[in-house]
Design a protein around this motif. Structure first.
Motif, PDB file in Angstrom:
ATOM      1  N   GLY A 136       0.806  -1.208   0.000  1.00  0.00           N
ATOM      2  CA  GLY A 136       0.000   0.000   0.000  1.00  0.00           C
ATOM      3  C   GLY A 136       0.844   1.264   0.000  1.00  0.00           C
ATOM      4  N   MET A 137       1.964   1.220   0.710  1.00  0.00           N
ATOM      5  CA  MET A 137       2.877   2.362   0.719  1.00  0.00           C
ATOM      6  C   MET A 137       3.401   2.652  -0.686  1.00  0.00           C
ATOM      7  N   VAL A 138       3.815   1.584  -1.383  1.00  0.00           N
ATOM      8  CA  VAL A 138       4.328   1.751  -2.746  1.00  0.00           C
ATOM      9  C   VAL A 138       3.215   2.227  -3.676  1.00  0.00           C
ATOM     10  N   HIS A 139       2.037   1.642  -3.544  1.00  0.00           N
ATOM     11  CA  HIS A 139       0.907   2.042  -4.378  1.00  0.00           C
ATOM     12  C   HIS A 139       0.607   3.531  -4.203  1.00  0.00           C
ATOM     13  N   GLY A 140       0.593   3.995  -2.964  1.00  0.00           N
ATOM     14  CA  GLY A 140       0.329   5.403  -2.705  1.00  0.00           C
ATOM     15  C   GLY A 140       1.374   6.314  -3.316  1.00  0.00           C
ATOM     16  N   ALA A 141       2.632   5.904  -3.223  1.00  0.00           N
ATOM     17  CA  ALA A 141       3.719   6.708  -3.796  1.00  0.00           C
ATOM     18  C   ALA A 141       3.600   6.771  -5.310  1.00  0.00           C
ATOM     19  N   LEU A 142       3.265   5.647  -5.936  1.00  0.00           N
ATOM     20  CA  LEU A 142       3.112   5.621  -7.388  1.00  0.00           C
ATOM     21  C   LEU A 142       1.920   6.470  -7.839  1.00  0.00           C
ATOM     22  N   ALA A 143       0.833   6.414  -7.068  1.00  0.00           N
ATOM     23  CA  ALA A 143      -0.339   7.220  -7.410  1.00  0.00           C
ATOM     24  C   ALA A 143       0.000   8.707  -7.357  1.00  0.00           C
ATOM     25  N   ARG A 144       0.795   9.101  -6.373  1.00  0.00           N
ATOM     26  CA  ARG A 144       1.201  10.512  -6.277  1.00  0.00           C
ATOM     27  C   ARG A 144       2.073  10.916  -7.461  1.00  0.00           C
ATOM     28  N   LEU A 145       2.981  10.032  -7.866  1.00  0.00           N
ATOM     29  CA  LEU A 145       3.834  10.333  -9.021  1.00  0.00           C
ATOM     30  C   LEU A 145       2.990  10.533 -10.284  1.00  0.00           C
ATOM     31  N   ALA A 146       1.987   9.671 -10.453  1.00  0.00           N
ATOM     32  CA  ALA A 146       1.126   9.785 -11.631  1.00  0.00           C
ATOM     33  C   ALA A 146       0.296  11.065 -11.583  1.00  0.00           C
ATOM     34  N   THR A 147      -0.196  11.410 -10.407  1.00  0.00           N
ATOM     35  CA  THR A 147      -0.978  12.645 -10.258  1.00  0.00           C
ATOM     36  C   THR A 147      -0.118  13.864 -10.555  1.00  0.00           C
ATOM     37  N   GLU A 148       1.118  13.847 -10.077  1.00  0.00           N
ATOM     38  CA  GLU A 148       2.043  14.955 -10.351  1.00  0.00           C
ATOM     39  C   GLU A 148       2.355  15.040 -11.847  1.00  0.00           C
ATOM     40  N   ALA A 149       2.494  13.881 -12.492  1.00  0.00           N
ATOM     41  CA  ALA A 149       2.762  13.859 -13.932  1.00  0.00           C
ATOM     42  C   ALA A 149       1.577  14.433 -14.706  1.00  0.00           C
ATOM     43  N   SER A 150       0.381  14.135 -14.247  1.00  0.00           N
ATOM     44  CA  SER A 150      -0.809  14.688 -14.890  1.00  0.00           C
ATOM     45  C   SER A 150      -0.834  16.207 -14.742  1.00  0.00           C
ATOM     46  N   ALA A 151      -0.460  16.696 -13.560  1.00  0.00           N
ATOM     47  CA  ALA A 151      -0.428  18.143 -13.327  1.00  0.00           C
ATOM     48  C   ALA A 151       0.627  18.822 -14.200  1.00  0.00           C
ATOM     49  N   ARG A 152       1.702  18.102 -14.536  1.00  0.00           N
ATOM     50  CA  ARG A 152       2.745  18.661 -15.401  1.00  0.00           C
ATOM     51  C   ARG A 152       2.349  18.611 -16.876  1.00  0.00           C
ATOM     52  N   GLY A 153       1.266  17.925 -17.179  1.00  0.00           N
ATOM     53  CA  GLY A 153       0.838  17.806 -18.561  1.00  0.00           C
ATOM     54  C   GLY A 153       1.371  16.577 -19.267  1.00  0.00           C
TER      55      GLY A 153
END
Length: 215
Positions: A136-153
């Motif tokens: 779950g810790m890894v999943h949460g970290a990956l989800a944040r990376l993807a969300t940040e990537a979406s914010a960057r376009g």
């Protein structure tokens, strides 16, 4: 007479206990990798750690509990270091760094990796809960990376970070199982290709100018 030495003793004992515990865990990993879990025994592990078998039992109980502690502790540190060491985006580069760091851990101890895969997926309590929390810790970290990537376009608006994280983990475990079974010699490249293909479907849609607007 000063009481200072007495005040230091509890801290010293705790430090010695921690050092002994780490030595036992490392010895267990080495012995499990050398002969496999079934053939390994506590006396050999104790001798490798430079302690008595009673000390090993006192710290970790039976051999299976020692196995779980050794696997969880080592993998947890590897995962945390890998996640903390990721550089800035792009997302695909970050995921490649993570994949290589974690698979590097598995590839250093191929025999132990088979045991780790089995035990982390099908462990009894309380270790099942601990391994689940770790994932779950890894999943949460990956989800944040993807969300940040979406914010960057890099990914289209509204891309679901949690679903992407689940997809990455499925790619990772598929490659890990294939590698452990000897079905694929290069698990890192497999994950990278699967991730690249998946990301292509999440890229922002680029509008092409119509013929009329181009005139």
């Amino acid at each position: 007479m000063s009481n200072e030495p007495r005040k230091q003793r509890p801290g010293l004992r705790a430090s010695q206990k921690e050092a002994t515990g780490k030595a036992v865990l490392e010895a267990a990993r080495e012995e499990f990798e050398r002969v496999g879990f079934e053939a390994a025994n506590l006396r050999a592990i104790a001798a490798r750690a430079g302690v008595s078998a009673g000390t090993v039992i006192h710290h970790y109980g039976d051999k299976r509990e020692l196995l779980h502690a050794a696997l969880f502790d080592d993998l947890d540190e590897t995962l945390r270091q890998a996640l903390a060491g990721l550089g800035p985006g792009p997302l695909e580069k970050q995921l490649s760094e993570l994949t290589r760091a974690v698979f590097g851990y598995y590839q250093r101890r191929p025999k132990l990796s088979r045991t780790l895969l089995k035990e982390s997926l099908f462990a009894d309590e309380p270790w099942a809960r601990k391994f689940t929390a770790q994932a779950g810790m890894v999943h949460g970290a990956l989800a944040r990376l993807a969300t940040e990537a979406s914010a960057r376009g890099e990914l289209r608006p509204g891309a679901d970070g949690a679903l992407f994280a689940a997809a990455y983990l499925s790619f990772f475990y598929f490659a890990l199982i294939s590698w452990v079974q000897g079905a694929h010699p290069s698990p890192v490249s497999m994950v990278e290709h699967l991730v690249h293909q998946h990301l292509e479907g999440l890229r922002p849609v680029r509008k092409t100018p119509s013929r009329r607007s181009a005139r």
